[in-house]
Design a protein around this motif. Structure first.
Motif: not given
Length: 538
Positions: A16-20, A52-59
Motif C-alpha cells: 500500500l505504501l509503495f502504491r501510494f 530507474n534504480s530503487l523505483t523499479d523494485a517498488l514498481l
C-alpha cells in the motif's frame, strides 16, 4: 504443487505504501499481462529491465497483484545495506537479498555471492518469486545493457538440485518497464508481463548440470538469448536518445493527438518506428549486409533522410514552443485563435484560483524535493545520477508530504481529527486541478505563439508537415505493417483497461474524474512545456 510460498508479515501495508507514493508521483501506471504471472507457490524469477534504480523494485512489488503472489523477494546491491537511512531500512525490511557487485569493491575484496545464491535457491524451492534485474546495474542510457548469465545459472542450479522430482517446475517471468519520462512528476509508466518460460527436469534435462560440474555454460546460452529479446520487445530500447526523439515524433505524426489509444499501444507504435530507424543508424549498408539487413541501400538512405528531416522539423517546433498537432491543422483565423486563448486563459485562472489553498500545502514538498535533487545532480555526471532522480523525489516527497500532513493536523488543534482527513483529500484534489490548470495554460501559450509566428510561416510548416506525414504513413503501412487508418483501428482495439476511454460520454466524464486526469497525449507531464529533449550523455 505442495508449496505455499513464504508468508510475508505486513506485506499489504508495504504494498500500500509503495502504491501510494508511485501513484502520487506518476500520472498513470498501466499494467499489462497480469494473467501471465504464475500463482503463489510456483517458483518464479521475475526479470525486468533496470533504468530507474530503487523505483523499479517498488514498481515490481506494486504491479504484481497480491492475489497472484504473496511474496516477491527483491535483490539489491550490497552497498545499499547497513546505512542509517530510510532507503536502507526500506530495502532491508522488504526482505531484500544483498548482491555483491565487482564494480563496488576494490581488487582483493571478496565479492562471493555463494551464500546469496543458496538463499535464493531455497526461496524458490519454497515456492517464492524472486525479482532480478539481469542488466546488473541501473542505467540512464536508453539501451538495455547486456544481460548477465546469473538468471540462467540460477535456473540450472535449481533444476539440478531437484533433478529427482519430475513434477518440479520453475518459471522465468520477463517484464518490460517503460517510463515515458522516468524522473518527471505526473508522467506515465507501462508495465508489461510476458508469457512465462517454464522449465522442468523432465522436459529440460540439458539444463541439469553433471554431478562433477560446479557450473554450466554452453547449455544455458539459448536461455540467455531469449531473455533480452522478450524484455526488449515490450519497451523502448534504443542505442541513443536521438532515435527515441525521432521515433516519438514519427508516432505522433502517424497517430494524431487525441486518438483514443492505450499507453501500451502508444509504446508499441513508438517502438515499431524505433526499430525501423535503427536500420539507418549507421547510414546505407553495403552489399554483403543486404541479406541480414533485408533492406536495400536506397531504402536505408531514405530512412536516414526521413530521420534527418524529422529531427529538423522537431528542432523548429522546439524553437517556437509549438506541438506538432498545431501544425497538423491548417492555420486558424486570428479571431478564432484569440477566442480560444480567452477560453483557455479563463479556465486556467479559475483552476489556479481553486488550487491556491492546496498549493500552500504542496509548496514545502516541491521546494524540499527540488533542493534535494538539485544537490544530488551535482554529485556526478548524467550517466551516474539521472537514473536515481525519481528515487530521490519519491523519498523526499514522501517525508516532506507526511511532515506537512502531521504539521497541519497539530497546528489546527482542536480540529485535528477533521484536518487529518481533510488535508490529504485537499492535496489530492489540488494536484488534479493543478494538472488541468497547467494543461490549459500550456494550450494558451501555444495559441499565443501561433499568433507570433504568423500565417505565412505556419503555411510553410504545414506544407513541410504534409510531406513528412505522407512519408511517415508510407513507412508505417508499406514497410513496417502498421494499420492504414490508426484513428479507427486504435479506437476499436483493446478493452477498457486503465489508461483508455471508450466513447465521447466516457471521455468527457473522465475529464472531471477525481482519480486521475484524462490525457490526450501520453508524452505529457506536469510541465509548462512539452518534453521532447533529453540531457546530453557526456
Amino acid at each position: 504443487m505442495p508449496c505455499k510460498g513464504t508468508p510475508t508479515p505486513c506485506s499489504p501495508l508495504k504494498r500500500l505504501l509503495f502504491r501510494f507514493v508511485l501513484k502520487i508521483f506518476y500520472g498513470s501506471i498501466v499494467v499489462e499481462g497480469t494473467s501471465n504471472i504464475p500463482k503463489t507457490g510456483r517458483p518464479c524469477i521475475v526479470c525486468a529491465n533496470h533504468s530507474n534504480s530503487l523505483t523499479d523494485a517498488l514498481l515490481m512489488v506494486a504491479s504484481i497483484p497480491a492475489k497472484e503472489r504473496n511474496m516477491l523477494r527483491l535483490t539489491a546491491k550490497a552497498t545499499q545495506f547497513g546505512h542509517r537511512t530510510f532507503t536502507s531500512w526500506l530495502i532491508e525490511s522488504a526482505g531484500t537479498v544483498p548482491m555483491k557487485r565487482r564494480k563496488d569493491y576494490t581488487e582483493g575484496e571478496s565479492t562471493d555471492n555463494t551464500d546469496v545464491m543458496q538463499h535464493l535457491m531455497e526461496a524458490l524451492e519454497l515456492g517464492d518469486a524472486i525479482c532480478l534485474f539481469p542488466e546488473g546495474m541501473s542505467r540512464y542510457h536508453p539501451t538495455i545493457a547486456p544481460l548477465k548469465t546469473g538468471v540462467a545459472r540460477l535456473v540450472s542450479d535449481v533444476l539440478t538440485r531437484n533433478r529427482n522430482d519430475p513434477d518440479f517446475e520453475i518459471s522465468i517471468l520477463n517484464c518490460s518497464v517503460t517510463y515515458m519520462h522516468r524522473q518527471h512528476f505526473r508522467s506515465d509508466v507501462l508495465v508489461t508481463f510476458h508469457p512465462p518460460m517454464t522449465f522442468t527436469p523432465k522436459v529440460n534435462p540439458r539444463f541439469i548440470l553433471p554431478a562433477d560440474a560446479p557450473t554450466g555454460k554452453e547449455p544455458l546460452m539459448s536461455m540467455c538469448h531469449s531473455n533480452p529479446a522478450q524484455i526488449s520487445s515490450g519497451t523502448i530500447d534504443s542505442p541513443s536518445w536521438d532515435l527515441v526523439r525521432v521515433a516519438k515524433l514519427a508516432a505522433r505524426i502517424y497517430v494524431p493527438l487525441g486518438t483514443r489509444m492505450s499507453l501500451g499501444d502508444h509504446v508499441r507504435v513508438v517502438r515499431t518506428f524505433l526499430e525501423a530507424f535503427k536500420a539507418a543508424e549507421d547510414g546505407p549498408v553495403d552489399e554483403e549486409h543486404l541479406e541480414e539487413d533485408e533492406k536495400t541501400p536506397a531504402e536505408t538512405a531514405e530512412l536516414a533522410e526521413l530521420r534527418l528531416d524529422l529531427n529538423t522539423y522537431q528542432d523548429q517546433l522546439v524553437r517556437w514552443g509549438i506541438k506538432d498537432d498545431r501544425i497538423r491543422r491548417r492555420p486558424l483565423p486570428r479571431h478564432t485563435i484569440l477566442s480560444r486563448m480567452i477560453v483557455r486563459l479563463t479556465w486556467s485562472i479559475c483552476l489556479f484560483a481553486i488550487s491556491f489553498p492546496g498549493l500552500m500545502l504542496w509548496i514545502p514538498v516541491f521546494l524540499t524535493t527540488f533542493y534535494a535533487v538539485h544537490n544530488f545532480k551535482k554529485t556526478g555526471p548524467v550517466f551516474d545520477t539521472w537514473d536515481e532522480i525519481a528515487q530521490y523525489k519519491l523519498i523526499y516527497g514522501l517525508f516532506s508530504g507526511i511532515a506537512v500532513w502531521i504539521g497541519s493536523a497539530l497546528i489546527t488543534f482542536p480540529f485535528t481529527m477533521v484536518t487529518f482527513l481533510l488535508v490529504p483529500a485537499l492535496m489530492w484534489m489540488t494536484l488534479r486541478w493543478l494538472e488541468d490548470a497547467v494543461a490549459a495554460f500550456r494550450a494558451f501559450t501555444a495559441l499565443l505563439r501561433l499568433l507570433l509566428v504568423g500565417k505565412p510561416t505556419l503555411r510553410d510548416m504545414h506544407s513541410r508537415r504534409e510531406d513528412l506525414h505522407a512519408r511517415v504513413i508510407r513507412l508505417a503501412v508499406q514497410t513496417i505493417g502498421l494499420p492504414e487508418d490508426p484513428e479507427a483501428y486504435f479506437a476499436r482495439q483493446g478493452g477498457k483497461e486503465k489508461g483508455r476511454v471508450r466513447g465521447r460520454w466516457e471521455s468527457g466524464s473522465r475529464y472531471f474524474s477525481i482519480k486521475r486526469r484524462r490525457k490526450r497525449d501520453w508524452n505529457e507531464t506536469l510541465r509548462l512545456y512539452d518534453i521532447v529533449d533529453y540531457p546530453k550523455e557526456e
